[in-house]
Design an enzyme around this catalytic site. Structure first.
Site, mmCIF file in Angstrom:
data_model
loop_
_atom_site.group_PDB
_atom_site.id
_atom_site.type_symbol
_atom_site.label_atom_id
_atom_site.label_comp_id
_atom_site.label_asym_id
_atom_site.label_seq_id
_atom_site.Cartn_x
_atom_site.Cartn_y
_atom_site.Cartn_z
ATOM 1 N N HIS A 260 11.397 -6.949 3.742
ATOM 2 C CA HIS A 260 12.144 -7.463 4.784
ATOM 3 C C HIS A 260 12.241 -7.794 5.584
ATOM 4 O O HIS A 260 12.668 -8.765 6.658
ATOM 5 C CB HIS A 260 13.154 -5.864 5.684
ATOM 6 C CG HIS A 260 13.401 -6.030 6.703
ATOM 7 N ND1 HIS A 260 14.806 -6.416 6.966
ATOM 8 C CD2 HIS A 260 13.176 -5.713 8.222
ATOM 9 C CE1 HIS A 260 14.774 -6.395 8.486
ATOM 10 N NE2 HIS A 260 14.155 -6.449 9.066
ATOM 11 N N CYS A 261 10.228 -8.197 5.178
ATOM 12 C CA CYS A 261 9.542 -9.137 6.894
ATOM 13 C C CYS A 261 9.620 -10.576 6.983
ATOM 14 O O CYS A 261 9.626 -11.665 7.213
ATOM 15 C CB CYS A 261 8.429 -8.029 6.788
ATOM 16 S SG CYS A 261 8.360 -6.386 7.456
ATOM 17 N N ILE A 262 9.463 -10.364 4.996
ATOM 18 C CA ILE A 262 8.314 -12.379 5.237
ATOM 19 C C ILE A 262 9.847 -13.262 4.892
ATOM 20 O O ILE A 262 9.390 -14.493 6.079
ATOM 21 C CB ILE A 262 7.819 -12.422 4.289
ATOM 22 C CG1 ILE A 262 6.376 -11.639 4.158
ATOM 23 C CG2 ILE A 262 7.196 -14.112 3.872
ATOM 24 C CD1 ILE A 262 5.569 -11.703 2.862
#
Length: 432
Positions: A260-262
């Protein structure tokens, strides 16, 4: 109001509501429950709630932890509400705050004096003040006076057993100094809080952490393409460079970035930068490089099959590891899902093995995980995720000499696969 909250934290009578029971919210809820707090988890997914209720009954989760899909139950008599909902991007790579907005609207309808709301979802600097607080204040109450507000970005790394909530410092900041102190006191019950001067600094900290990783991963992905063309093994270069005890931090090439983040967070900053008249060329370029890597894997498959006189169309391709990283069941933005989708569009017959991912939906197909030994009759095998349960020697016994082997994670070394006719490793000279 604030004195009362401090007392409730100290004697563990504070009731905590966690909104969103995914990879961030569930570990947070269980940790607070383990420390003796009364925790109620709220999620709009009734299916997830029922699964968690069964786990609680079976003793897999603390008795201090209750779950519900009913907001009237979730927000009743709670002191702290911690929002842990997703923050995706739109197709045009703009922030999609619909889950934060929906959570804030629901909380606003139940907000009362003395409550404290904390946002953990990763987002652009300014979200708490510009989006969350105005919605909460529709209740007629004033943030920082009638109710507390703070921001504390999540730092959950799924599958990481070394660094967990307990030993990962937690950034905290409140709308007022007192709110900062209270949120720090709360998180101090489960980890080490680190106070910063403002909500925007706290929001920016999380964005910087992920932009840093995204840019460096993009750098080694580009180096992998360059060194591969030069006949140099990028993995070996990085391992050699890592022997320097200062001034270097290793990152490795691969099939792209997932989770979900990078793949998402850098675009939150890019969007916000445009609002203040700036263009984040460096960050956007990094995103483009990382997003192009699945196509590089597809090209390796095409060239590998071509080397043995086959086309992608009709070829049987087996993927080992569909999750975006080892030993997790998360397929969000997984490069291997993108690779599988492209191969299916090209007419390939795609199968996979991943004991963490039982099924995966790709376009109008639902693929099911198959036994590892099923690779033996494949034309091409892609090592997409290096799960710990994968045994090199066992896998090699299933591979025939004429198989095309695409290694995206440096799973094998050339000596181990010397009997495989076509072996191509991402970031290596034999991948071109």
């Amino acid at each position: 109001m604030m004195k009362s909250l401090r007392s409730k934290i100290e004697d563990k009578t504070a009731k905590i509501c966690i909104v969103g029971l995914g990879y961030v919210g569930l570990p947070l809820a269980t940790e607070f429950a383990k420390r003796g707090f009364n925790v109620i988890g709220f999620d709009t997914s009734r299916e997830k709630v029922e699964v968690l209720k069964n786990e609680i009954r079976a003793g897999a989760l603390s008795e201090n932890f209750k779950v519900t899909a009913d907001p009237d139950i979730a927000y009743k008599n709670v002191n702290f509400i911690i929002i842990c909902v997703p923050t995706p991007i739109t197709k045009t790579k703009e922030p999609d705050l619909k889950y934060i907005i929906s959570a804030a609207e629901g909380i606003s309808r139940h907000l009362r004096k003395g409550m404290f709301v904390i946002l953990e979802s990763t987002t652009y600097p300014g979200t708490t003040e510009e989006v969350l607080i105005p919605i909460l204040e529709r209740s007629g109450l004033k943030a920082g006076f009638d109710f507390g507000v703070a921001y504390s970005p999540e730092r959950i790394d799924p599958g990481n057993k070394k660094y967990t909530i307990k030993n990962t410092p937690k950034i905290v900041s409140g709308v007022t100094g007192e709110c900062t102190d209270i949120s720090a006191q709360l998180y101090a019950q489960i980890t080490k809080p680190v106070k910063v001067s403002s909500l925007k600094v706290a929001e920016a900290t999380k964005i910087v952490e992920n932009v840093f990783r995204a840019v460096n991963i993009a750098l080694v992905n580009e180096l992998g393409l360059i060194f591969g063309r030069m006949g140099i093994d990028t993995w070996e270069v990085i391992e050699a460079a890592s022997t320097k005890p200062f001034g270097f931090m290793p990152f490795y090439p691969g099939a792209g970035v997932g989770g979900h983040c990078i793949p998402i967070d850098p675009f939150y900053l890019s969007w916000k930068a445009k609002e203040v008249g700036l263009t984040t060329k460096f960050i956007e370029l990094a995103g483009e490089i990382n997003q192009s890597m699945p196509n590089h894997v597809i090209n390796l498959v095409i060239r590998g099959l071509n080397d043995v006189g086959k086309s992608v169309k009709g070829s049987k391709i087996f993927i080992l590891g569909m999750a975006y990283k080892k030993d997790v069941d998360d397929t969000r933005n997984s490069p291997m899902v993108e690779v599988a989708k492209s191969l299916i569009e090209l007419g390939a017959v795609v199968r996979y093995n991943d004991q963490y991912v039982n099924t995966v939906a790709i376009k109008d197909k639902v693929l099911k995980s198959e036994p590892i030994e099923s690779v033996h009759d494949s034309d091409c095998v892609i090592i997409g995720t290096a799960h710990s349960y994968y045994n090199k020697e066992k896998i090699l016994t299933y591979l025939t000499e004429k198989i095309v082997l695409i290694d995206c994670v440096n799973f094998f070394n050339p000596i181990e696969v010397k009997n495989i006719q076509i072996y191509k490793k991402v970031g290596s000279g034999n991948a071109n």
